[in-house]
Design a protein around this motif. Structure first.
Motif, PDB file in Angstrom:
ATOM      1  N   ASP A  86       0.898  -0.775  -0.050  1.00 54.04           N
ATOM      2  CA  ASP A  86      -0.145  -0.083  -0.197  1.00 54.04           C
ATOM      3  C   ASP A  86       0.536   1.302   0.071  1.00 54.04           C
ATOM      4  OD1 ASP A  86      -2.138   1.460  -0.201  1.00 54.04           O
ATOM      5  OD2 ASP A  86      -2.844   0.663   2.156  1.00 54.04           O
ATOM      6  N   MET A  87       2.092   1.072   0.961  1.00 54.34           N
ATOM      7  CA  MET A  87       2.685   2.927   0.824  1.00 54.34           C
ATOM      8  C   MET A  87       3.442   2.692   0.031  1.00 54.34           C
ATOM      9  SD  MET A  87       2.258   5.428   2.424  1.00 54.34           S
ATOM     10  CE  MET A  87       3.920   6.463   1.915  1.00 54.34           C
ATOM     11  N   PRO A  88       4.139   1.550  -0.409  1.00 51.11           N
ATOM     12  CA  PRO A  88       5.412   1.845  -1.308  1.00 51.11           C
ATOM     13  C   PRO A  88       4.594   1.935  -2.884  1.00 51.11           C
ATOM     14  CG  PRO A  88       6.143  -0.456  -0.306  1.00 51.11           C
ATOM     15  CD  PRO A  88       4.692   0.442   0.447  1.00 51.11           C
ATOM     16  N   ALA A  89       3.098   1.589  -2.967  1.00 54.70           N
ATOM     17  CA  ALA A  89       2.722   1.930  -4.569  1.00 54.70           C
ATOM     18  C   ALA A  89       2.277   3.933  -4.204  1.00 54.70           C
ATOM     19  CB  ALA A  89       0.989   1.340  -4.265  1.00 54.70           C
ATOM     20  N   HIS A  90       1.707   4.136  -3.326  1.00 52.18           N
ATOM     21  CA  HIS A  90       1.575   5.758  -3.051  1.00 52.18           C
ATOM     22  C   HIS A  90       3.620   6.085  -3.258  1.00 52.18           C
ATOM     23  CE1 HIS A  90      -2.113   5.675  -1.805  1.00 52.18           C
ATOM     24  NE2 HIS A  90      -1.875   4.989  -0.282  1.00 52.18           N
ATOM     25  N   ILE A  91       4.159   5.605  -2.242  1.00 50.89           N
ATOM     26  CA  ILE A  91       5.417   6.229  -2.619  1.00 50.89           C
ATOM     27  C   ILE A  91       6.045   6.384  -4.562  1.00 50.89           C
ATOM     28  CG2 ILE A  91       8.005   6.636  -2.708  1.00 50.89           C
ATOM     29  CD1 ILE A  91       7.001   5.108   0.258  1.00 50.89           C
ATOM     30  N   ARG A  92       5.589   5.839  -5.358  1.00 57.73           N
ATOM     31  CA  ARG A  92       5.795   5.085  -6.498  1.00 57.73           C
ATOM     32  C   ARG A  92       4.942   6.138  -7.114  1.00 57.73           C
ATOM     33  NH1 ARG A  92       7.255  -0.598  -8.439  1.00 57.73           N
ATOM     34  NH2 ARG A  92       8.788  -1.655  -6.257  1.00 57.73           N
ATOM     35  N   THR A  93       3.912   6.276  -6.965  1.00 59.23           N
ATOM     36  CA  THR A  93       2.919   7.289  -7.610  1.00 59.23           C
ATOM     37  C   THR A  93       3.738   8.980  -7.386  1.00 59.23           C
ATOM     38  OG1 THR A  93       1.291   5.890  -7.635  1.00 59.23           O
ATOM     39  CG2 THR A  93       0.579   8.208  -7.590  1.00 59.23           C
ATOM     40  N   ILE A  94       4.118   9.180  -6.391  1.00 59.73           N
ATOM     41  CA  ILE A  94       4.777  10.103  -5.918  1.00 59.73           C
ATOM     42  C   ILE A  94       5.815  10.472  -6.663  1.00 59.73           C
ATOM     43  CG2 ILE A  94       5.966  12.291  -4.491  1.00 59.73           C
ATOM     44  CD1 ILE A  94       3.027  11.097  -1.929  1.00 59.73           C
ATOM     45  N   LEU A  95       6.756   9.963  -6.916  1.00 56.55           N
ATOM     46  CA  LEU A  95       8.197   9.835  -7.329  1.00 56.55           C
ATOM     47  C   LEU A  95       8.653   9.577  -9.059  1.00 56.55           C
ATOM     48  CD1 LEU A  95      10.287   7.126  -5.027  1.00 56.55           C
ATOM     49  CD2 LEU A  95      10.102  10.050  -5.804  1.00 56.55           C
ATOM     50  N   THR A  96       6.648   9.632  -9.521  1.00 53.23           N
ATOM     51  CA  THR A  96       6.565   9.600 -11.044  1.00 53.23           C
ATOM     52  C   THR A  96       5.372  10.352 -11.159  1.00 53.23           C
ATOM     53  OG1 THR A  96       4.753   7.647 -11.288  1.00 53.23           O
ATOM     54  CG2 THR A  96       7.334   6.986 -11.504  1.00 53.23           C
ATOM     55  N   ASP A  97       4.432  10.498 -11.965  1.00 51.31           N
ATOM     56  CA  ASP A  97       3.403  10.870 -12.895  1.00 51.31           C
ATOM     57  C   ASP A  97       2.101  10.126 -12.691  1.00 51.31           C
ATOM     58  OD1 ASP A  97       3.825  13.647 -12.880  1.00 51.31           O
ATOM     59  OD2 ASP A  97       4.773  13.769 -14.909  1.00 51.31           O
ATOM     60  N   SER A  98       1.147  11.239 -12.293  1.00 54.29           N
ATOM     61  CA  SER A  98      -0.269  11.193 -12.316  1.00 54.29           C
ATOM     62  C   SER A  98      -0.386  11.866 -14.136  1.00 54.29           C
ATOM     63  CB  SER A  98      -0.792  11.863 -10.919  1.00 54.29           C
ATOM     64  OG  SER A  98      -0.469  11.378 -10.246  1.00 54.29           O
ATOM     65  N   SER A  99      -0.373  12.528 -14.968  1.00 53.69           N
ATOM     66  CA  SER A  99      -0.582  13.006 -15.670  1.00 53.69           C
ATOM     67  C   SER A  99       0.738  13.603 -16.654  1.00 53.69           C
ATOM     68  CB  SER A  99      -1.381  14.931 -15.831  1.00 53.69           C
ATOM     69  OG  SER A  99      -0.677  15.436 -14.246  1.00 53.69           O
ATOM     70  N   LEU A 100       0.405  13.491 -17.730  1.00 51.86           N
ATOM     71  CA  LEU A 100       1.385  13.453 -19.025  1.00 51.86           C
ATOM     72  C   LEU A 100       0.657  14.935 -20.035  1.00 51.86           C
ATOM     73  CD1 LEU A 100       2.265  10.017 -20.393  1.00 51.86           C
ATOM     74  CD2 LEU A 100       3.770  11.887 -18.834  1.00 51.86           C
ATOM     75  N   THR A 101       0.997  15.571 -20.626  1.00 56.82           N
ATOM     76  CA  THR A 101       0.709  16.829 -21.899  1.00 56.82           C
ATOM     77  C   THR A 101       2.057  16.047 -23.123  1.00 56.82           C
ATOM     78  OG1 THR A 101       0.224  17.906 -20.063  1.00 56.82           O
ATOM     79  CG2 THR A 101       0.808  19.115 -22.419  1.00 56.82           C
ATOM     80  N   ILE A 102       1.212  15.760 -23.803  1.00 51.91           N
ATOM     81  CA  ILE A 102       2.371  15.776 -25.346  1.00 51.91           C
ATOM     82  C   ILE A 102       0.827  16.343 -26.018  1.00 51.91           C
ATOM     83  CG2 ILE A 102       2.432  13.854 -26.907  1.00 51.91           C
ATOM     84  CD1 ILE A 102       1.694  11.539 -24.668  1.00 51.91           C
ATOM     85  N   PRO A 103       2.156  16.520 -27.831  1.00 54.89           N
ATOM     86  CA  PRO A 103       1.281  17.845 -28.469  1.00 54.89           C
ATOM     87  C   PRO A 103       1.005  16.703 -29.432  1.00 54.89           C
ATOM     88  CG  PRO A 103       4.073  17.627 -28.758  1.00 54.89           C
ATOM     89  CD  PRO A 103       3.374  17.151 -27.062  1.00 54.89           C
ATOM     90  N   ILE A 104      -0.120  17.231 -30.457  1.00 56.81           N
ATOM     91  CA  ILE A 104      -0.797  16.829 -31.347  1.00 56.81           C
ATOM     92  C   ILE A 104      -0.485  16.891 -32.471  1.00 56.81           C
ATOM     93  CG2 ILE A 104      -2.861  16.379 -32.504  1.00 56.81           C
ATOM     94  CD1 ILE A 104      -3.861  16.197 -29.475  1.00 56.81           C
ATOM     95  N   GLN A 105      -0.164  16.770 -33.568  1.00 56.69           N
ATOM     96  CA  GLN A 105       0.028  17.038 -35.491  1.00 56.69           C
ATOM     97  C   GLN A 105      -0.987  16.630 -36.161  1.00 56.69           C
ATOM     98  OE1 GLN A 105       3.963  17.903 -36.787  1.00 56.69           O
ATOM     99  NE2 GLN A 105       3.455  20.005 -36.488  1.00 56.69           N
ATOM    100  N   GLN A 106      -1.264  16.599 -37.118  1.00 52.21           N
ATOM    101  CA  GLN A 106      -1.634  16.162 -38.493  1.00 52.21           C
ATOM    102  C   GLN A 106      -2.884  15.026 -37.702  1.00 52.21           C
ATOM    103  OE1 GLN A 106       1.367  15.433 -40.785  1.00 52.21           O
ATOM    104  NE2 GLN A 106       1.096  17.134 -41.672  1.00 52.21           N
ATOM    105  N   GLY A 107      -3.615  15.012 -36.047  1.00 49.15           N
ATOM    106  CA  GLY A 107      -3.892  13.696 -35.709  1.00 49.15           C
ATOM    107  C   GLY A 107      -3.391  12.735 -34.608  1.00 49.15           C
ATOM    108  N   ARG A 108      -1.694  12.705 -35.100  1.00 48.73           N
ATOM    109  CA  ARG A 108      -1.241  11.987 -34.466  1.00 48.73           C
ATOM    110  C   ARG A 108      -0.399  12.404 -32.970  1.00 48.73           C
ATOM    111  NH1 ARG A 108      -1.931   7.112 -35.830  1.00 48.73           N
ATOM    112  NH2 ARG A 108       0.420   6.655 -34.778  1.00 48.73           N
ATOM    113  N   LEU A 109      -0.467  12.022 -31.940  1.00 51.50           N
ATOM    114  CA  LEU A 109       0.458  12.121 -31.022  1.00 51.50           C
ATOM    115  C   LEU A 109       1.982  12.315 -31.649  1.00 51.50           C
ATOM    116  CD1 LEU A 109      -0.437   9.812 -28.247  1.00 51.50           C
ATOM    117  CD2 LEU A 109      -0.947  11.852 -28.915  1.00 51.50           C
ATOM    118  N   LEU A 110       2.673  13.757 -31.105  1.00 46.82           N
ATOM    119  CA  LEU A 110       3.841  13.689 -31.680  1.00 46.82           C
ATOM    120  C   LEU A 110       5.063  13.048 -30.614  1.00 46.82           C
ATOM    121  CD1 LEU A 110       4.372  16.973 -32.757  1.00 46.82           C
ATOM    122  CD2 LEU A 110       4.413  15.241 -34.091  1.00 46.82           C
ATOM    123  N   LEU A 111       5.630  11.751 -30.404  1.00 44.78           N
ATOM    124  CA  LEU A 111       5.781  10.768 -30.050  1.00 44.78           C
ATOM    125  C   LEU A 111       7.416  10.651 -29.995  1.00 44.78           C
ATOM    126  CD1 LEU A 111       4.014   8.106 -28.154  1.00 44.78           C
ATOM    127  CD2 LEU A 111       4.894  10.022 -26.787  1.00 44.78           C
TER     128      LEU A 111
END
Length: 138
Positions: A86-111
């Motif tokens: 339980d607590m390790p899962a919370h720590i892992r989440t805090i150390l990583t991310d709950s959201s991402l923002t990615i640009p889009i061009q020509q209807g495709r993710l710019l990954l």
């Protein structure tokens, strides 16, 4: 224009789940050609990562690192309401991310060539996870 979609995903327990195609499909269905996608995960024991998508050893090594950094059952943790992970899962989440923002061009993710979008489940048991996708653009 703004388009918002909800995605529900089932995980099989701890590990990474490539969700790149599901996210790209949502962008296509939005009809937005140029803009920005925000992905938000509504949980405190799983996270989102933008990670290497070609070699699964990268994600295995991330899991090894996290297991060493915040091990299940650590006797120093007092929050164990849902078990030793339980607590390790919370720590892992805090150390990583709950959201991402990615640009889009020509209807495709710019990954980048080797980038993939992954939901990283931090609990050892299967869970149902909810994502909110908000797509801004034209």
């Amino acid at each position: 224009m703004v388009n918002q979609q909800h995605i529900s995903l089932h995980t099989n327990g701890r590990g990474t789940h490539n969700i790149s195609q599901q996210i790209q499909d949502a962008v296509v269905s939005s009809g937005i050609q140029t803009g920005i996608l925000n992905i938000f995960l509504q949980h405190t024991s799983a996270s989102l990562i933008l990670c290497e998508n070609a070699d699964p050893a990268v994600r295995k090594d991330l899991e090894t690192f996290m297991a060493r950094t915040c091990p299940d059952g650590d006797p120093d943790f007092i929050h164990t309401d849902e078990g030793p992970d339980d607590m390790p899962a919370h720590i892992r989440t805090i150390l990583t991310d709950s959201s991402l923002t990615i640009p889009i061009q020509q209807g495709r993710l710019l990954l980048g060539t080797w980038q993939g979008i992954f939901l990283w489940e931090h609990r050892t048991q299967p869970h149902q996870r909810r994502l909110i996708l908000t797509i801004y653009g034209e």
